[in-house]
Design a protein around this motif. Structure first.
Motif, PDB file in Angstrom:
ATOM      1  N   THR A   1      18.632  -8.570  -3.376  1.00 12.73           N
ATOM      2  CA  THR A   1      18.957  -9.237  -4.632  1.00 12.73           C
ATOM      3  C   THR A   1      18.478  -8.410  -5.837  1.00 12.73           C
ATOM      4  N   PHE A   2      17.525  -7.495  -5.609  1.00 15.50           N
ATOM      5  CA  PHE A   2      16.950  -6.689  -6.690  1.00 15.50           C
ATOM      6  C   PHE A   2      17.771  -5.430  -6.926  1.00 15.50           C
ATOM      7  N   LYS A   3      18.092  -4.730  -5.867  1.00 17.04           N
ATOM      8  CA  LYS A   3      18.731  -3.423  -5.988  1.00 17.04           C
ATOM      9  C   LYS A   3      19.509  -3.088  -4.726  1.00 17.04           C
TER      10      LYS A   3
ATOM     11  N   LYS B   1      14.034  -9.337   1.129  1.00 17.61           N
ATOM     12  CA  LYS B   1      14.447  -9.233   2.536  1.00 17.61           C
ATOM     13  C   LYS B   1      15.714  -8.385   2.564  1.00 17.61           C
ATOM     14  N   PRO B   2      15.565  -7.074   2.500  1.00 16.90           N
ATOM     15  CA  PRO B   2      16.755  -6.221   2.414  1.00 16.90           C
ATOM     16  C   PRO B   2      17.599  -6.240   3.695  1.00 16.90           C
ATOM     17  N   ARG B   3      18.858  -5.883   3.523  1.00 16.01           N
ATOM     18  CA  ARG B   3      19.757  -5.656   4.647  1.00 16.01           C
ATOM     19  C   ARG B   3      20.139  -4.177   4.639  1.00 16.01           C
ATOM     20  N   GLN B   4      20.066  -3.528   5.782  1.00 19.00           N
ATOM     21  CA  GLN B   4      20.520  -2.140   5.882  1.00 19.00           C
ATOM     22  C   GLN B   4      21.815  -2.123   6.688  1.00 19.00           C
ATOM     23  N   GLU B   5      22.825  -1.481   6.124  1.00 15.26           N
ATOM     24  CA  GLU B   5      24.109  -1.312   6.828  1.00 15.26           C
ATOM     25  C   GLU B   5      24.260   0.162   7.142  1.00 15.26           C
TER      26      GLU B   5
ATOM     27  N   THR C   1       4.683  -0.463   8.331  1.00 12.42           N
ATOM     28  CA  THR C   1       5.629  -0.758   9.409  1.00 12.42           C
ATOM     29  C   THR C   1       6.521  -1.919   9.003  1.00 12.42           C
ATOM     30  N   ARG C   2       7.805  -1.720   9.115  1.00 14.08           N
ATOM     31  CA  ARG C   2       8.768  -2.793   8.822  1.00 14.08           C
ATOM     32  C   ARG C   2       9.738  -2.887   9.994  1.00 14.08           C
ATOM     33  N   THR C   3       9.962  -4.112  10.477  1.00 15.12           N
ATOM     34  CA  THR C   3      10.916  -4.245  11.572  1.00 15.12           C
ATOM     35  C   THR C   3      12.188  -4.913  11.056  1.00 15.12           C
ATOM     36  N   TYR C   4      13.289  -4.471  11.583  1.00 15.20           N
ATOM     37  CA  TYR C   4      14.599  -5.011  11.235  1.00 15.20           C
ATOM     38  C   TYR C   4      15.265  -5.508  12.500  1.00 15.20           C
ATOM     39  N   LYS C   5      15.976  -6.634  12.394  1.00 11.95           N
ATOM     40  CA  LYS C   5      16.724  -7.088  13.569  1.00 11.95           C
ATOM     41  C   LYS C   5      18.210  -7.195  13.227  1.00 11.95           C
TER      42      LYS C   5
ATOM     43  N   ASP D   1       0.837  -1.214   0.000  1.00  9.19           N
ATOM     44  CA  ASP D   1       0.000   0.000   0.000  1.00  9.19           C
ATOM     45  C   ASP D   1       0.870   1.261   0.000  1.00  9.19           C
ATOM     46  N   TYR D   2       1.970   1.199   0.742  1.00 15.35           N
ATOM     47  CA  TYR D   2       2.893   2.330   0.779  1.00 15.35           C
ATOM     48  C   TYR D   2       3.474   2.589  -0.610  1.00 15.35           C
ATOM     49  N   MET D   3       3.918   1.530  -1.255  1.00 15.52           N
ATOM     50  CA  MET D   3       4.492   1.697  -2.605  1.00 15.52           C
ATOM     51  C   MET D   3       3.441   2.196  -3.586  1.00 15.52           C
ATOM     52  N   LYS D   4       2.199   1.696  -3.457  1.00 15.85           N
ATOM     53  CA  LYS D   4       1.101   2.182  -4.314  1.00 15.85           C
ATOM     54  C   LYS D   4       0.912   3.683  -4.132  1.00 15.85           C
TER      55      LYS D   4
ATOM     56  N   ILE E   1       8.104  -7.564  -7.059  1.00 11.82           N
ATOM     57  CA  ILE E   1       9.473  -7.968  -6.692  1.00 11.82           C
ATOM     58  C   ILE E   1       9.804  -7.456  -5.291  1.00 11.82           C
ATOM     59  N   ALA E   2       9.534  -6.170  -5.068  1.00 10.29           N
ATOM     60  CA  ALA E   2       9.936  -5.518  -3.808  1.00 10.29           C
ATOM     61  C   ALA E   2       9.255  -6.158  -2.592  1.00 10.29           C
ATOM     62  N   ASN E   3       8.012  -6.613  -2.778  1.00  7.07           N
ATOM     63  CA  ASN E   3       7.276  -7.239  -1.669  1.00  7.07           C
ATOM     64  C   ASN E   3       7.940  -8.515  -1.161  1.00  7.07           C
TER      65      ASN E   3
ATOM     66  N   THR F   1      15.597   7.387  -4.636  1.00  6.81           N
ATOM     67  CA  THR F   1      15.014   6.258  -3.903  1.00  6.81           C
ATOM     68  C   THR F   1      15.205   4.960  -4.694  1.00  6.81           C
ATOM     69  N   ALA F   2      14.958   3.822  -4.030  1.00  5.00           N
ATOM     70  CA  ALA F   2      15.162   2.509  -4.655  1.00  5.00           C
ATOM     71  C   ALA F   2      14.289   2.332  -5.904  1.00  5.00           C
ATOM     72  N   ASP F   3      13.138   3.018  -5.925  1.00  6.33           N
ATOM     73  CA  ASP F   3      12.252   2.918  -7.095  1.00  6.33           C
ATOM     74  C   ASP F   3      12.533   4.022  -8.108  1.00  6.33           C
ATOM     75  N   GLY F   4      13.616   4.775  -7.900  1.00  3.78           N
ATOM     76  CA  GLY F   4      14.076   5.720  -8.917  1.00  3.78           C
ATOM     77  C   GLY F   4      13.534   7.132  -8.840  1.00  3.78           C
TER      78      GLY F   4
ATOM     79  N   THR G   1      12.373  -0.341  14.360  1.00  4.13           N
ATOM     80  CA  THR G   1      11.085  -0.330  13.683  1.00  4.13           C
ATOM     81  C   THR G   1      11.094   0.833  12.714  1.00  4.13           C
ATOM     82  N   MET G   2      10.768   0.528  11.470  1.00  2.00           N
ATOM     83  CA  MET G   2      10.761   1.546  10.423  1.00  2.00           C
ATOM     84  C   MET G   2       9.295   1.845  10.119  1.00  2.00           C
ATOM     85  N   THR G   3       8.894   3.087  10.260  1.00  3.60           N
ATOM     86  CA  THR G   3       7.526   3.475   9.956  1.00  3.60           C
ATOM     87  C   THR G   3       7.559   4.385   8.741  1.00  3.60           C
ATOM     88  N   LEU G   4       6.933   3.937   7.657  1.00  3.72           N
ATOM     89  CA  LEU G   4       6.977   4.686   6.399  1.00  3.72           C
ATOM     90  C   LEU G   4       5.581   5.225   6.101  1.00  3.72           C
ATOM     91  N   THR G   5       5.484   6.537   5.958  1.00  5.23           N
ATOM     92  CA  THR G   5       4.178   7.158   5.743  1.00  5.23           C
ATOM     93  C   THR G   5       4.151   7.887   4.407  1.00  5.23           C
TER      94      THR G   5
HETATM   95  C1  DKA Z   1      13.182  -0.591   3.199  1.00  2.28           C
HETATM   96  O1  DKA Z   1      14.345  -0.208   3.135  1.00  2.28           O
HETATM   97  C2  DKA Z   1      12.102   0.127   2.444  1.00  2.28           C
HETATM   98  C3  DKA Z   1      12.580   1.243   1.579  1.00  2.28           C
HETATM   99  C4  DKA Z   1      11.450   1.937   0.864  1.00  2.28           C
HETATM  100  C5  DKA Z   1      11.815   2.379  -0.516  1.00  2.28           C
HETATM  101  C6  DKA Z   1      10.668   2.947  -1.313  1.00  2.28           C
HETATM  102  C7  DKA Z   1      10.019   2.014  -2.281  1.00  2.28           C
HETATM  103  C8  DKA Z   1      10.962   1.087  -2.989  1.00  2.28           C
HETATM  104  C9  DKA Z   1      10.378   0.235  -4.039  1.00  2.28           C
HETATM  105  C10 DKA Z   1      11.386  -0.651  -4.703  1.00  2.28           C
HETATM  106  O2  DKA Z   1      12.859  -1.560   3.912  1.00  2.28           O
END
Ligand code: DKA
Length: 132
Positions: free
Chosen positions: A57-59, A38-42, A125-129, A19-22, A33-35, A75-78, A114-118
């Motif tokens: 694996t995508f970007k 399982k990204p890693r943030q460094e 809401t996305r959680t990272y460990k 829904d956020y990406m929409k 693909i993005a859904n 952003t990751a979606d350009g 906890t990542m909250t994207l609005t």
């Molecule tokens: C994340 O790092 C989410 C990052 C959000 C990027 C905006 C939408 C990207 C679509 C490929 O967990």
């Protein structure tokens, strides 16, 4: 927040990311693909310069910034957005100004964040460990 944030973090749970990406106008093919990713943030901080590298694996995308200083982010979606990051206690607040503005808050503990994207009326809401 400089104390907690540095390290490697892996996606654990995700809610309403589609829904956020929409809301941001991301097309169906990219969303599918993005859904599944399982990204890693460094995250690192060196002499006040923050670096957040998000890889999957995508970007792989990277942002470098100083707190309170506006910069241009791709952003990751350009999309190209004007971003300012601020700190509030254990929260890192990423404010993205664009046609569709978005706010990304990362709230840290020592084990995860906890990542909250609005965007528009969507709150994702996305959680990272911490990576093993
Ligand atoms: C994340 O790092 C989410 C990052 C959000 C990027 C905006 C939408 C990207 C679509 C490929 O967990």
């Amino acid at each position: 927040v400089e104390e907690f944030a540095p390290g490697k973090w892996d996606l654990d749970t995700t809610d309403k990311f589609d829904d956020y990406m929409k809301a941001l106008g991301v097309g169906m093919a990219t969303r599918m693909i993005a859904n599944k990713l399982k990204p890693r943030q460094e995250i690192s901080v060196t002499d006040g310069e923050w670096n957040i590298k998000t890889s999957s694996t995508f970007k792989t995308s990277e942002v470098k910034f100083r707190i309170g200083e506006e910069f241009q982010e791709t952003t990751a979606d350009g999309r190209t957005v004007k971003t300012t990051v601020s700190v509030d206690g254990t929260k890192l607040i990423q404010d993205q100004q664009a046609e569709v503005p978005s706010k990304i808050v990362r709230e840290f503990t020592k084990d995860g964040f906890t990542m909250t994207l609005t965007a528009k009326d969507v709150v994702c809401t996305r959680t990272y460990k911490r990576a093993p």
